[in-house]
Write an enzyme that holds these catalytic residues in place. Structure first.
Site, PDB file in Angstrom:
ATOM      1  N   HIS A 211       0.870  -1.200   0.000  1.00 37.43           N
ATOM      2  CA  HIS A 211       0.000   0.000   0.000  1.00 37.43           C
ATOM      3  C   HIS A 211       0.894   1.232   0.000  1.00 37.43           C
ATOM      4  O   HIS A 211       1.517   1.556   1.015  1.00 37.43           O
ATOM      5  CB  HIS A 211      -0.910   0.012   1.230  1.00 37.43           C
ATOM      6  CG  HIS A 211      -1.897   1.142   1.207  1.00 37.43           C
ATOM      7  ND1 HIS A 211      -3.255   0.939   1.288  1.00 37.43           N
ATOM      8  CD2 HIS A 211      -1.730   2.479   1.086  1.00 37.43           C
ATOM      9  CE1 HIS A 211      -3.880   2.103   1.226  1.00 37.43           C
ATOM     10  NE2 HIS A 211      -2.969   3.063   1.103  1.00 37.43           N
TER      11      HIS A 211
ATOM     12  N   HIS B 197       1.634   5.395  -1.729  1.00 34.23           N
ATOM     13  CA  HIS B 197       1.309   6.570  -2.550  1.00 34.23           C
ATOM     14  C   HIS B 197       2.617   7.154  -3.090  1.00 34.23           C
ATOM     15  O   HIS B 197       3.444   7.631  -2.298  1.00 34.23           O
ATOM     16  CB  HIS B 197       0.591   7.632  -1.717  1.00 34.23           C
ATOM     17  CG  HIS B 197      -0.705   7.152  -1.145  1.00 34.23           C
ATOM     18  ND1 HIS B 197      -1.914   7.339  -1.785  1.00 34.23           N
ATOM     19  CD2 HIS B 197      -0.981   6.456  -0.023  1.00 34.23           C
ATOM     20  CE1 HIS B 197      -2.878   6.785  -1.063  1.00 34.23           C
ATOM     21  NE2 HIS B 197      -2.344   6.241   0.011  1.00 34.23           N
TER      22      HIS B 197
ATOM     23  N   ARG C 105       2.508   9.480  -5.662  1.00 35.73           N
ATOM     24  CA  ARG C 105       2.173  10.758  -6.318  1.00 35.73           C
ATOM     25  C   ARG C 105       2.651  10.721  -7.779  1.00 35.73           C
ATOM     26  O   ARG C 105       2.837   9.658  -8.342  1.00 35.73           O
ATOM     27  CB  ARG C 105       2.743  11.968  -5.560  1.00 35.73           C
ATOM     28  CG  ARG C 105       2.494  11.956  -4.052  1.00 35.73           C
ATOM     29  CD  ARG C 105       1.044  11.951  -3.659  1.00 35.73           C
ATOM     30  NE  ARG C 105       0.891  12.157  -2.217  1.00 35.73           N
ATOM     31  CZ  ARG C 105      -0.116  11.710  -1.500  1.00 35.73           C
ATOM     32  NH1 ARG C 105      -1.093  11.013  -2.056  1.00 35.73           N
ATOM     33  NH2 ARG C 105      -0.189  11.952  -0.215  1.00 35.73           N
TER      34      ARG C 105
ATOM     35  N   ASN D 203      -4.942   7.457  -6.241  1.00 33.69           N
ATOM     36  CA  ASN D 203      -5.640   8.719  -5.917  1.00 33.69           C
ATOM     37  C   ASN D 203      -4.844   9.945  -6.369  1.00 33.69           C
ATOM     38  O   ASN D 203      -4.483  10.807  -5.587  1.00 33.69           O
ATOM     39  CB  ASN D 203      -5.991   8.789  -4.422  1.00 33.69           C
ATOM     40  CG  ASN D 203      -4.784   8.758  -3.503  1.00 33.69           C
ATOM     41  OD1 ASN D 203      -3.757   8.172  -3.838  1.00 33.69           O
ATOM     42  ND2 ASN D 203      -4.897   9.377  -2.343  1.00 33.69           N
TER      43      ASN D 203
ATOM     44  N   LYS E 134      -9.144  -0.038  -6.136  1.00 33.18           N
ATOM     45  CA  LYS E 134      -9.220   0.579  -4.816  1.00 33.18           C
ATOM     46  C   LYS E 134     -10.550   1.272  -4.632  1.00 33.18           C
ATOM     47  O   LYS E 134     -10.958   2.087  -5.450  1.00 33.18           O
ATOM     48  CB  LYS E 134      -8.082   1.607  -4.665  1.00 33.18           C
ATOM     49  CG  LYS E 134      -8.082   2.378  -3.360  1.00 33.18           C
ATOM     50  CD  LYS E 134      -7.644   1.522  -2.200  1.00 33.18           C
ATOM     51  CE  LYS E 134      -7.855   2.196  -0.856  1.00 33.18           C
ATOM     52  NZ  LYS E 134      -6.746   3.037  -0.445  1.00 33.18           N
TER      53      LYS E 134
ATOM     54  N   HIS F  84     -10.648   1.160   1.476  1.00 28.98           N
ATOM     55  CA  HIS F  84     -10.461   2.154   2.548  1.00 28.98           C
ATOM     56  C   HIS F  84     -11.716   2.050   3.402  1.00 28.98           C
ATOM     57  O   HIS F  84     -12.773   2.536   3.019  1.00 28.98           O
ATOM     58  CB  HIS F  84     -10.286   3.567   1.971  1.00 28.98           C
ATOM     59  CG  HIS F  84     -10.033   4.596   3.028  1.00 28.98           C
ATOM     60  ND1 HIS F  84      -8.839   5.268   3.148  1.00 28.98           N
ATOM     61  CD2 HIS F  84     -10.811   5.038   4.050  1.00 28.98           C
ATOM     62  CE1 HIS F  84      -8.898   6.087   4.199  1.00 28.98           C
ATOM     63  NE2 HIS F  84     -10.099   5.970   4.755  1.00 28.98           N
TER      64      HIS F  84
ATOM     65  N   HIS G  88      -4.849  -0.591   5.675  1.00 27.75           N
ATOM     66  CA  HIS G  88      -4.408   0.193   6.847  1.00 27.75           C
ATOM     67  C   HIS G  88      -5.387   0.114   8.019  1.00 27.75           C
ATOM     68  O   HIS G  88      -5.937   1.131   8.434  1.00 27.75           O
ATOM     69  CB  HIS G  88      -4.121   1.649   6.468  1.00 27.75           C
ATOM     70  CG  HIS G  88      -5.106   2.312   5.539  1.00 27.75           C
ATOM     71  ND1 HIS G  88      -6.460   2.325   5.769  1.00 27.75           N
ATOM     72  CD2 HIS G  88      -4.929   2.982   4.385  1.00 27.75           C
ATOM     73  CE1 HIS G  88      -7.058   2.981   4.798  1.00 27.75           C
ATOM     74  NE2 HIS G  88      -6.154   3.381   3.944  1.00 27.75           N
TER      75      HIS G  88
ATOM     76  N   LEU H 166      -5.078   9.151   7.776  1.00 23.68           N
ATOM     77  CA  LEU H 166      -6.422   8.563   7.769  1.00 23.68           C
ATOM     78  C   LEU H 166      -6.344   7.113   7.339  1.00 23.68           C
ATOM     79  O   LEU H 166      -5.633   6.814   6.381  1.00 23.68           O
ATOM     80  CB  LEU H 166      -7.340   9.356   6.833  1.00 23.68           C
ATOM     81  CG  LEU H 166      -7.751  10.726   7.377  1.00 23.68           C
ATOM     82  CD1 LEU H 166      -8.410  11.561   6.295  1.00 23.68           C
ATOM     83  CD2 LEU H 166      -8.677  10.588   8.587  1.00 23.68           C
TER      84      LEU H 166
ATOM     85  N   ASP I 139       1.406   2.690   3.497  1.00 24.25           N
ATOM     86  CA  ASP I 139       0.578   3.879   3.274  1.00 24.25           C
ATOM     87  C   ASP I 139       1.443   5.137   3.301  1.00 24.25           C
ATOM     88  O   ASP I 139       0.970   6.205   3.675  1.00 24.25           O
ATOM     89  CB  ASP I 139      -0.569   3.972   4.291  1.00 24.25           C
ATOM     90  CG  ASP I 139      -1.689   4.888   3.800  1.00 24.25           C
ATOM     91  OD1 ASP I 139      -1.694   5.250   2.605  1.00 24.25           O
ATOM     92  OD2 ASP I 139      -2.558   5.233   4.613  1.00 24.25           O
TER      93      ASP I 139
ATOM     94  N   HIS J  45       3.189  14.603   1.838  1.00 25.24           N
ATOM     95  CA  HIS J  45       2.629  15.944   1.667  1.00 25.24           C
ATOM     96  C   HIS J  45       3.731  16.910   2.099  1.00 25.24           C
ATOM     97  O   HIS J  45       4.378  16.683   3.140  1.00 25.24           O
ATOM     98  CB  HIS J  45       1.413  16.166   2.569  1.00 25.24           C
ATOM     99  CG  HIS J  45       0.229  15.306   2.230  1.00 25.24           C
ATOM    100  ND1 HIS J  45      -0.683  15.644   1.249  1.00 25.24           N
ATOM    101  CD2 HIS J  45      -0.181  14.128   2.733  1.00 25.24           C
ATOM    102  CE1 HIS J  45      -1.615  14.702   1.177  1.00 25.24           C
ATOM    103  NE2 HIS J  45      -1.338  13.767   2.055  1.00 25.24           N
TER     104      HIS J  45
ATOM    105  N   ALA K 137      -3.740  14.762   5.481  1.00 22.25           N
ATOM    106  CA  ALA K 137      -3.538  13.460   6.131  1.00 22.25           C
ATOM    107  C   ALA K 137      -2.504  12.665   5.358  1.00 22.25           C
ATOM    108  O   ALA K 137      -2.591  12.550   4.131  1.00 22.25           O
ATOM    109  CB  ALA K 137      -4.853  12.690   6.164  1.00 22.25           C
TER     110      ALA K 137
END
Ligand code: DOR
Ligand code: ZN
Length: 345
Positions: free
Chosen positions: A13, A15, A17, A41, A98, A135, A173, A218, A246, A250, A262
């Site tokens: 899992h 991210h 970007r 996402n 997802k 999620h 998660h 989150l 996860d 950011h 988050a």
């Protein structure tokens, strides 16, 4: 010197970007993970095979020279996802889709507004052998944020599992004793990922002595009894629970903000933080299963060849990292000392 060698792990899992973030995020994960399940996402979200394959290529292009990191792509489900989208995605090599409830988290406004309307799509996923990644939080305004995972289990998850007994579902998660128990008691087609932050921290680490925006993710950190329950299941070595960081970067300014984002950027210390937790639990012998075996076994993929070695050596996670766009980012667990370090080959 004490060392720990395990079969090469994967991150189930993640991210990464896009755009100028990739030269930062891809090397960070590729330093030790062979594969990662890449979350879709983006803005706009990755909703079809063509977008996923173009994204995959951008990730491959950002790998360090000679690195063989293999990103596993996912589809972002919306109420407009068609059965044909699933068939095409599967044919293109996409392993999972997802499901974010709309508004549950970062860049999820286009996601699923009516979960039951997705059942025809889940039916095709079941037929095609495509995994459903969930999620698991309801988004109703009147439900307390600390209860949203448990509510999702009661309102949604039990029905998904009952209606699709052959659909492989990853409860992503997980953060509560309720989710851990649900997964433990469910059939072999249900598993869960667990992040480093939910093993290391509880909501006191978010709120006591001042708000700690870099610990905000989150689903939000829960009370310590839930953290303890998650630590217990990984300590048990159950194959239903495996590694999913996860890691979700950011920029510092977006986290240290009146409306902070988050996500914890853990990629530069992920495997080390898990080793840290497993050592605390006196369960270092269980790390390899969690990090390198149970994920591929559940996904129906080969385990990786090769190994990584961790060395027992104290190091401190840096206070800041500079992103390719020159903005600072605060890595997860910044300033903390970790007892294990990846041995660079
Ligand atoms: O903390 C989180 N950050 N949770 C998510 O579900 C999404 C992620 C992100 O994309 O930033
Ligand atoms: Zn995520």
């Amino acid at each position: 010197m004490k060392t720990l060698t395990i079969q090469t792990p994967d991150d189930w899992h993640l991210h990464l970007r896009d755009g100028d973030m990739l030269p930062e995020t891809v090397p960070a994960t590729a330093r030790c993970f062979k594969r990662a399940i890449v979350m879709p996402n983006l803005v706009p979200p990755v909703t079809n095979a063509e977008m996923a394959m173009a994204y995959r290529q951008r990730i491959l292009d950002a790998r360090p020279e000679g690195n063989s990191f293999d990103p596993l792509m996912t589809l972002f489900l919306t109420n407009n996802t068609s059965e044909q989208d699933i068939i095409e995605a599967k044919a293109a090599g996409i392993v999972a889709a997802k499901m974010y409830p709309a508004g549950a988290t970062t860049n999820s406004s286009a996601a699923v507004k009516q979960l039951e309307a997705m059942y025809p799509v889940f039916e095709v996923m079941q037929e095609q052998g495509m995994l459903l990644l969930v999620h698991g939080e309801v988004t109703d305004h009147h439900i307390d944020i600390f209860d949203r995972e448990k509510e999702f289990i009661d309102q949604k998850m039990v029905h998904i599992v009952k209606n699709f007994p052959n659909l492989k579902v990853v409860f992503e998660h997980i953060t509560t004793a309720d989710a851990a128990q649900f997964v433990q008691e469910a059939g072999d087609n249900i598993a869960a990922t667990i992040t480093p932050q939910h093993l290391l921290l509880n909501r006191n680490d978010l709120l006591v002595g001042g708000v700690r925006p870099h610990n905000f993710c989150l689903p939000v950190l829960k009370r310590n009894t839930h953290q303890e329950a998650l630590r217990k299941v990984v300590q048990s070595g159950s194959p239903k629970f495996f590694l999913g960081t996860d890691s979700a970067p950011h920029a510092k300014e977006a986290k240290e903000n009146a409306c902070g984002c988050a996500g914890c950027y853990s990629a530069w210390s992920a495997i080390e933080l898990y080793a840290h937790v497993f050592e605390e639990l006196d369960a270092l012998d269980k790390l390899e299963g969690f990090a390198s075996h149970y994920g591929p076994d559940f996904y129906g993929l080969e385990r990786n060849e090769g190994t990584i070695t961790l060395v027992r050596e104290d190091w401190t996670i840096p206070d800041e990292i500079t992103l390719p766009n020159d903005k600072p980012i605060v890595p997860f667990f910044a300033g903390h000392t970790v007892h294990w370090k990846l041995q660079q080959s």
